[in-house]
Enzyme design. Sequence first.
Site, PDB file in Angstrom:
ATOM      1  N   TYR A 115       9.849  -8.841 -21.315  1.00 23.62           N
ATOM      2  CA  TYR A 115       8.857  -8.899 -20.239  1.00 23.62           C
ATOM      3  C   TYR A 115       7.937 -10.113 -20.351  1.00 23.62           C
ATOM      4  CZ  TYR A 115       5.908  -7.376 -16.449  1.00 23.62           C
ATOM      5  OH  TYR A 115       5.235  -7.332 -15.260  1.00 23.62           O
ATOM      6  N   ALA A 158       0.797  -1.240   0.000  1.00 24.92           N
ATOM      7  CA  ALA A 158       0.000   0.000   0.000  1.00 24.92           C
ATOM      8  C   ALA A 158       0.822   1.279   0.000  1.00 24.92           C
ATOM      9  CB  ALA A 158      -0.906   0.009   1.226  1.00 24.92           C
TER      10      ALA A 158
HETATM   11  P1  NAI Z   1       6.054  -0.238  -6.019  1.00 19.79           P
HETATM   12  O1  NAI Z   1       7.467  -0.629  -5.804  1.00 19.79           O
HETATM   13  O2  NAI Z   1       5.749   1.201  -6.164  1.00 19.79           O
HETATM   14  O3  NAI Z   1       5.151  -0.798  -4.802  1.00 19.79           O
HETATM   15  C1  NAI Z   1       5.352  -2.068  -4.288  1.00 19.79           C
HETATM   16  C2  NAI Z   1       4.690  -2.189  -2.929  1.00 19.79           C
HETATM   17  O4  NAI Z   1       4.956  -3.506  -2.430  1.00 19.79           O
HETATM   18  C3  NAI Z   1       5.209  -1.224  -1.863  1.00 19.79           C
HETATM   19  O5  NAI Z   1       4.125  -0.774  -1.074  1.00 19.79           O
HETATM   20  C4  NAI Z   1       6.120  -2.095  -1.009  1.00 19.79           C
HETATM   21  O6  NAI Z   1       6.259  -1.671   0.347  1.00 19.79           O
HETATM   22  C5  NAI Z   1       5.369  -3.400  -1.073  1.00 19.79           C
HETATM   23  N1  NAI Z   1       6.187  -4.554  -0.742  1.00 19.79           N
HETATM   24  C6  NAI Z   1       7.314  -5.003  -1.355  1.00 19.79           C
HETATM   25  N2  NAI Z   1       7.763  -6.115  -0.736  1.00 19.79           N
HETATM   26  C7  NAI Z   1       6.904  -6.367   0.279  1.00 19.79           C
HETATM   27  C8  NAI Z   1       6.827  -7.354   1.292  1.00 19.79           C
HETATM   28  N3  NAI Z   1       7.717  -8.337   1.364  1.00 19.79           N
HETATM   29  N4  NAI Z   1       5.816  -7.262   2.178  1.00 19.79           N
HETATM   30  C9  NAI Z   1       4.897  -6.254   2.146  1.00 19.79           C
HETATM   31  N5  NAI Z   1       4.906  -5.315   1.191  1.00 19.79           N
HETATM   32  C10 NAI Z   1       5.896  -5.376   0.280  1.00 19.79           C
HETATM   33  O7  NAI Z   1       5.562  -1.099  -7.255  1.00 19.79           O
HETATM   34  P2  NAI Z   1       4.392  -0.968  -8.338  1.00 19.79           P
HETATM   35  O8  NAI Z   1       5.014  -0.648  -9.638  1.00 19.79           O
HETATM   36  O9  NAI Z   1       3.269  -0.164  -7.838  1.00 19.79           O
HETATM   37  O10 NAI Z   1       3.950  -2.501  -8.460  1.00 19.79           O
HETATM   38  C11 NAI Z   1       2.779  -3.026  -7.856  1.00 19.79           C
HETATM   39  C12 NAI Z   1       2.196  -4.099  -8.767  1.00 19.79           C
HETATM   40  O11 NAI Z   1       1.774  -3.475  -9.993  1.00 19.79           O
HETATM   41  C13 NAI Z   1       3.196  -5.199  -9.169  1.00 19.79           C
HETATM   42  O12 NAI Z   1       2.519  -6.429  -9.213  1.00 19.79           O
HETATM   43  C14 NAI Z   1       3.599  -4.779 -10.557  1.00 19.79           C
HETATM   44  O13 NAI Z   1       4.047  -5.859 -11.342  1.00 19.79           O
HETATM   45  C15 NAI Z   1       2.283  -4.226 -11.079  1.00 19.79           C
HETATM   46  N6  NAI Z   1       2.393  -3.372 -12.251  1.00 19.79           N
HETATM   47  C16 NAI Z   1       3.289  -2.334 -12.298  1.00 19.79           C
HETATM   48  C17 NAI Z   1       3.429  -1.594 -13.459  1.00 19.79           C
HETATM   49  C18 NAI Z   1       4.417  -0.467 -13.554  1.00 19.79           C
HETATM   50  O14 NAI Z   1       4.721  -0.055 -14.675  1.00 19.79           O
HETATM   51  N7  NAI Z   1       4.906   0.061 -12.472  1.00 19.79           N
HETATM   52  C19 NAI Z   1       2.600  -1.868 -14.645  1.00 19.79           C
HETATM   53  C20 NAI Z   1       1.618  -2.895 -14.450  1.00 19.79           C
HETATM   54  C21 NAI Z   1       1.550  -3.646 -13.304  1.00 19.79           C
END
Ligand code: NAI
Length: 403
Positions: free
Chosen positions: A237, A49
């Site tokens: 990817y 979150a």
């Molecule tokens: P982000 O790095 O901004 O957020 C990741 C979140 O996961 C953070 O809140 C972090 O604290 C949490 N996290 C990481 N390891 C953790 C753990 N062991 N326990 C609890 N929380 C943990 O990443 P983003 O980009 O928002 O990615 C979120 C999802 O969206 C992923 O599944 C990603 O593949 C997907 N996604 C991302 C895209 C992008 O271009 N950024 C595009 C489409 C999907």
Amino acid sequence: MIIKPEISGVVARTAHPLGCEQAILQQIEYVKNARPINKGPKRVLIIGASSGYGLAARIALTFGGADADTIGVSFEKGPSDKGIGSAGFYNNLYFKKHAEQAGRIAINIQADAFSPAAKEEVIEAVETYFEGEVDLIIYSVASGFRPDYATGERWYSAIKPIGETVEGAYISLEDDKWLQSIIEPASDAEIEATLKVMGGEDWEAWVDALINSESIAENCQTVAFSYIGPELTHALYLDGTLGRAKVDLHQTSHSLNLKMANFNGGAYAAVCKALVTKASVFIPGITPYIMALYQVMKQQGTHENCIEQMQRLFTTKLYDVAKVPVDGERLVRMDDLELNQDTQAKVSQLVNAMNATNFTELGDYRGLKQEFLQLNGFGFASIDYNADVNIDQLLRELEQLDD
Ligand code: NAI
């Protein structure tokens, strides 16, 4: 202390708390003025979150019309003698401050989402703050590793192609350099480990734990985020280790959908747009594509960030609709604008013409870097970055608000 941006490669080593608050305020402002979420969920659990899509979802659901209360799970670093703490740590605190000022419940749980203990802690919080049930579960974890709690070992994700060597470029955000690289194919063990970290297994474990504790409300939905991308990025990817993990996530959405049907609810994988986040800048070879995509989508007026994507997801796909719109593989497509044919034709031209000397002119490198800085609280005109920040005092104030 005076806090300046420090970047190693693609990793931010510092974060500016006041800038993190600014980023949250801007997102709140956006959703307050956007089309509101009607008939939205009231009690939401967000796993992952504190940044990116998960944080944007939390803001959209709290301030964008649904007036949801939230429990947010994340894995962030607070201040210590090693550093000032991660942006996500401050995001959590400031989100809570503003949600509570708006009369909403916002519980932050700092824990390893993969652990059984985190699941137990959340179930207790659901009992205490949500009268025992959740209406929506969002799974938005992006992690480089996952501990195996049965053996004490760790799986590490390896973001690599499968079966072929691919040439790609990293952009070092530290010194604005384009670094051409050859990315070797993953071994079977690396493919398997990446699937463990980024596939659907832990999402399913969360939903199972919540089902077993009778914490699922009638009509409860669950959604996890995925990416597919255009042909141009498939070798890196979709056809690589991460894509394999995402296919697993899609399959998990189908089995979870059957389980959620018992509550008249559903489970979906939402395929989102490629955006700059802490996680995405890590993916080898993707940054040139994102720069080109930003350039074209901004020119075409179709560019969206995490917050626009999430508000659109909840207003047009998940809530106040007769039926959740899905494609032939039962995926919710939020990447429609990204994959627009004309957009992709232009993006492809740019990517093919880009190299180490012209990438800052051809692609939107400035926009990408600015967004990266802002993810960490830097680059906001309204913040005086030469002013002293007293972290202890700031935390005391935020903790007082907590009471
Ligand atoms: P982000 O790095 O901004 O957020 C990741 C979140 O996961 C953070 O809140 C972090 O604290 C949490 N996290 C990481 N390891 C953790 C753990 N062991 N326990 C609890 N929380 C943990 O990443 P983003 O980009 O928002 O990615 C979120 C999802 O969206 C992923 O599944 C990603 O593949 C997907 N996604 C991302 C895209 C992008 O271009 N950024 C595009 C489409 C999907």
